[in-house]
Design a protein around this motif. Structure first.
Motif, PDB file in Angstrom:
ATOM      1  N   GLN A  81      32.214  42.171  30.960  1.00 22.82           N
ATOM      2  CA  GLN A  81      31.963  41.021  30.094  1.00 22.82           C
ATOM      3  C   GLN A  81      32.528  41.255  28.697  1.00 22.82           C
ATOM      4  O   GLN A  81      33.197  40.397  28.119  1.00 22.82           O
ATOM      5  CB  GLN A  81      30.450  40.764  30.041  1.00 22.82           C
ATOM      6  CG  GLN A  81      30.062  39.470  29.333  1.00 22.82           C
ATOM      7  CD  GLN A  81      30.097  38.279  30.255  1.00 22.82           C
ATOM      8  OE1 GLN A  81      30.973  38.175  31.092  1.00 22.82           O
ATOM      9  NE2 GLN A  81      29.149  37.389  30.104  1.00 22.82           N
ATOM     10  N   VAL A  85      23.312  40.885  33.734  1.00 23.68           N
ATOM     11  CA  VAL A  85      24.195  40.161  32.828  1.00 23.68           C
ATOM     12  C   VAL A  85      24.721  38.908  33.510  1.00 23.68           C
ATOM     13  O   VAL A  85      25.093  38.923  34.681  1.00 23.68           O
ATOM     14  CB  VAL A  85      25.365  41.071  32.399  1.00 23.68           C
ATOM     15  CG1 VAL A  85      26.311  40.329  31.482  1.00 23.68           C
ATOM     16  CG2 VAL A  85      24.819  42.318  31.716  1.00 23.68           C
ATOM     17  N   PRO A 101      23.808  39.549  25.903  1.00 22.18           N
ATOM     18  CA  PRO A 101      23.630  39.597  27.368  1.00 22.18           C
ATOM     19  C   PRO A 101      22.160  39.700  27.752  1.00 22.18           C
ATOM     20  O   PRO A 101      21.351  40.279  27.026  1.00 22.18           O
ATOM     21  CB  PRO A 101      24.388  40.872  27.765  1.00 22.18           C
ATOM     22  CG  PRO A 101      24.350  41.729  26.546  1.00 22.18           C
ATOM     23  CD  PRO A 101      24.405  40.781  25.370  1.00 22.18           C
ATOM     24  N   ASP A 158      21.794  34.897  29.532  1.00 25.95           N
ATOM     25  CA  ASP A 158      22.598  35.228  28.360  1.00 25.95           C
ATOM     26  C   ASP A 158      22.435  34.153  27.288  1.00 25.95           C
ATOM     27  O   ASP A 158      22.132  32.995  27.579  1.00 25.95           O
ATOM     28  CB  ASP A 158      24.077  35.316  28.737  1.00 25.95           C
ATOM     29  CG  ASP A 158      24.346  36.447  29.715  1.00 25.95           C
ATOM     30  OD1 ASP A 158      23.391  37.127  30.109  1.00 25.95           O
ATOM     31  OD2 ASP A 158      25.513  36.633  30.086  1.00 25.95           O
TER      32      ASP A 158
END
Length: 683
Positions: free
Chosen positions: A439, A468, A461, A669
């Motif tokens: 990510q 995540v 996150p 998130d």
């Protein structure tokens, strides 16, 4: 013939047992317990049949009689002989009560609980898995039966014998009081509950056992004996065996962090079971730690573990040579490496520190053992799903009583429960770490509006069981000083969501460079997601069409044109943007929601919003507004937070996130993109 000389019908010849437990047979196949159901079946009273051989109950020339009389698991239809001399047919079963070959046997009829299959399960649970010890004593207080749990309680001798007197079987303080209590129950038929027993070797502050005594009566009302039930009510300074296990259940497993889980296991066992406990794992639980195989060994020891948890009766952890999170070095030939290799516990109730032991190669550990008075040791493997994750070490120093086999069984049970949780936590940590790396590597590092817009962003996150997510944001420079503003949220969590996010982001950037209008861009994205679904392998079908879309996501895409001071938005099921005007007012832009990408409906609307110079366009993901799952309230809270009088755009971004999510992400998130239109854009 009947008793009156008439012929008997076949129905009279067949006797169907009541389905209750009938009798307990001793190792020599004599009757030691006789139930009322057995008296109704055979006609014998308890006084007539107790201590008599079982062959007296069977037809002597029956085909299965020798096998039953010899002992052994058996079930089937058998010819029995009643007290009046008549023969009958009965369906019986013989089940072992003692795991040893010469143990007692239980004689019973089928379907004891009215449902086939439950009776052996109930007997198995009672005999082999019950945490409560059960024992039956005759009128002379001689033991005629006990279950397996007596072997886990130190109030019994190491090898209790059937037929032995109460005072020879039990190892307790003041056994005469227990004998008096049993005699009282026999004479009065008044049960005694909560009678306290303490092991003969126990200290004054050690735990005790709570015992219940109940009289067993025959069909005639006369007492046959006493049943005793004992459960451990105290270990050390807190609770008992069951209390400690319940405490472990409530404390261990509430967090998917292997370090937290390991630490809670250690703290649960101190001082209840041990004075010092360490939890050492063979895998580094922090991404910044090197694998053990890459660490350098010393002349006498190797890096065998990472310290994940430690607890002691001393606050300064004076027993520990290594801090949590650091590598633990052990001799190549030591109990620690032996437990890791074999998967079996190491039990040394009296720790041998004399010359010639494994401690000769571990001088530092030997020094600590002498200084702190360690005298008893247990090392238990942490095993889950066929793998050994590490070891749990239990030590006594201040407590002068050596560990017992009961303590070892408790330590193994605690470790087994914790090992599954630690394994889940390690798996989660590995996937979350991988997803975070993907990510963060794939997120844009330097966003620029090339003078058209000033940008500030926040991405947090999720730190939950789901892992995540697949949120992303982007600012894409277009021709004629225009800028595309994007925020999206891939359905799902983990590595797959992170990779799907990157595919979407890359595709959107490519289509944006082709000057595709917002609604057309989302339509093309929807078609591409469907094509990806057709090409990906199904989970259960091998190669072929997926049963679910390869990518499913929400997305908000907007193009800001400084020449017209307008922003054209199109939404694929994403929350609407907010516009913060220079005068401080905050309004939601009315954008047609549209279906999510990957659904295949393919229709997306657009909305043009006039944006004054020095306005702020706010795009966000739903993780920011899911306040206790009340999205409407979250959207209003976001609107209020954006109205705060904060000068800098980055300060406003931080203020909004701190206001709406002061404790960080909950289940998803958090993404926030703020874009301030530049005054010079009009020229």
């Amino acid at each position: 013939m009947g008793t009156d000389g008439s012929a008997r019908s076949p129905a009279e010849d067949r006797i169907v047992p009541s389905g209750d437990v009938l009798a307990v047979l001793s190792a020599d196949m004599t009757v030691s317990v006789w139930a009322g159901a057995a008296e109704r079946l055979w006609g014998y009273s308890a006084d007539e049949i107790l201590h008599k051989p079982v062959e007296r109950l069977l037809v002597s020339d029956g085909p299965d009689t020798p096998r039953i009389c010899a002992g052994g698991p058996w079930s089937g239809r058998v010819r029995i002989r009643r007290r009046d001399g008549r023969e009958a047919t009965a369906d019986l079963r013989l089940t072992r009560l003692d795991p040893d070959a010469g143990g007692s046997w239980l004689l019973w009829g089928p379907n004891t609980f009215g449902r086939p299959g439950l009776e052996p399960a109930a007997v198995e649970a009672l005999v082999h898995r019950s945490p409560i010890s059960l024992a039956i004593w005759d009128r002379e207080l001689r033991c005629v039966w006990f279950n397996d749990s007596v072997h886990n309680q130190d109030i019994y001798g190491a090898e209790p014998e059937l037929g032995a007197h109460l005072t020879d079987v039990l190892r307790v303080r003041q056994p005469e009081f227990l004998q008096y209590a049993m005699e009282t129950v026999l004479s009065t038929d008044v049960p005694i509950l909560g009678h306290e027993l303490r092991p003969a070797a126990a200290r004054a502050n050690d735990g005790h056992y709570s015992v219940a005594l109940v009289r067993l009566d025959g069909p005639d009302g006369r007492p046959l004996g006493v049943c005793s039930m004992a459960v451990q009510a105290g270990i050390g300074q807190k609770g008992g065996r069951l209390g400690l296990l319940n405490e472990a259940k409530s404390r261990i497993g509430t967090d998917l962090d292997p370090l937290v889980t390991s630490q809670r296991l250690a703290e649960t066992a101190v001082p209840n079971l041990a004075d010092y406990v360490t939890i050492d794992l063979v895998e580094a639980v922090s991404p910044d730690r090197e694998p053990l195989r890459r660490l350098k060994a010393t002349d006498t020891s190797i890096p065998g573990f990472y310290r994940a948890g430690a607890a002691s009766i001393h606050e300064d952890l004076r027993e520990s040579l290594w801090a949590r999170g650091t590598a633990v070095y052990v001799p190549t030939d030591s109990p620690f490496t032996a437990v890791l290799a074999s998967g079996r516990s190491y039990f040394e109730p009296v720790l041998d520190t004399s010359p010639g032991t494994w401690l000769d190669n571990d001088p530092e550990r030997s020094r600590v053992i002498r200084q702190t008075g360690m005298h008893s040791l247990m090392i238990v493997p942490l095993q889950a799903r066929g793998a050994t994750l590490g070891i749990a070490v239990f030590v006594r120093s201040r407590n002068p009583v050596p560990f017992s086999r009961t303590d070892l069984a408790l330590a193994e049970e605690l470790s087994a429960r914790a090992a599954l949780i630690i394994d889940n936590a390690l798996r989660y940590t590995r996937e979350r770490t991988a997803a975070l790396v993907i990510q963060r590597d794939l997120m844009p590092r330097h966003l620029s509006g090339r003078g058209t817009v000033e940008v500030a962003t926040r991405y947090l996150p999720a730190d939950t069981h789901g892992g995540v997510g697949g949120d992303w944001f982007d600012v894409i420079e277009l021709s004629r000083s225009r800028a595309a503003l994007v925020v999206g949220d891939v359905v799902g969590h983990g590595v797959k969501a992170a990779l799907s996010m990157q595919r979407l982001r890359a595709t959107i950037r490519a289509l944006s460079k082709l000057e595709v209008p917002p609604d057309e861009l989302l339509r093309l994205m929807d078609e591409l997601a469907i094509d990806m679904a057709r090409d990906c392998p199904g989970e259960d079908e091998g190669e072929g069409a997926c049963t679910a879309p390869a990518i499913a996501a929400t997305c908000l895409y907007g193009v800001y044109d400084p020449g017209t001071r307008r922003c054209t938005f199109s939404s694929a099921g994403h929350p609407p943007p907010l516009i913060v005007s220079p005068d401080g007012s905050v309004d939601f832009a009315e954008v047609p929601p549209g279906p999510p990408i990957g659904v295949g409906l393919g229709f997306f609307g657009t909305a043009e919003v006039e944006v004054a110079d020095n306005s702020v366009i706010a795009l966000y993901s739903d993780g920011l507004i899911e306040m206790d799952h009340d999205v409407d309230r979250g959207m209003q809270e976001l609107r209020t937070a954006l109205a705060a009088s904060v000068s800098g755009l980055d300060d406003l971004c931080a203020s909004v996130v701190d206001t709406l999510a002061p404790d960080g992400p909950v289940d998803d998130d958090i993404t926030l993109l703020l874009a301030r239109t530049h005054p010079a854009a009009a020229s």
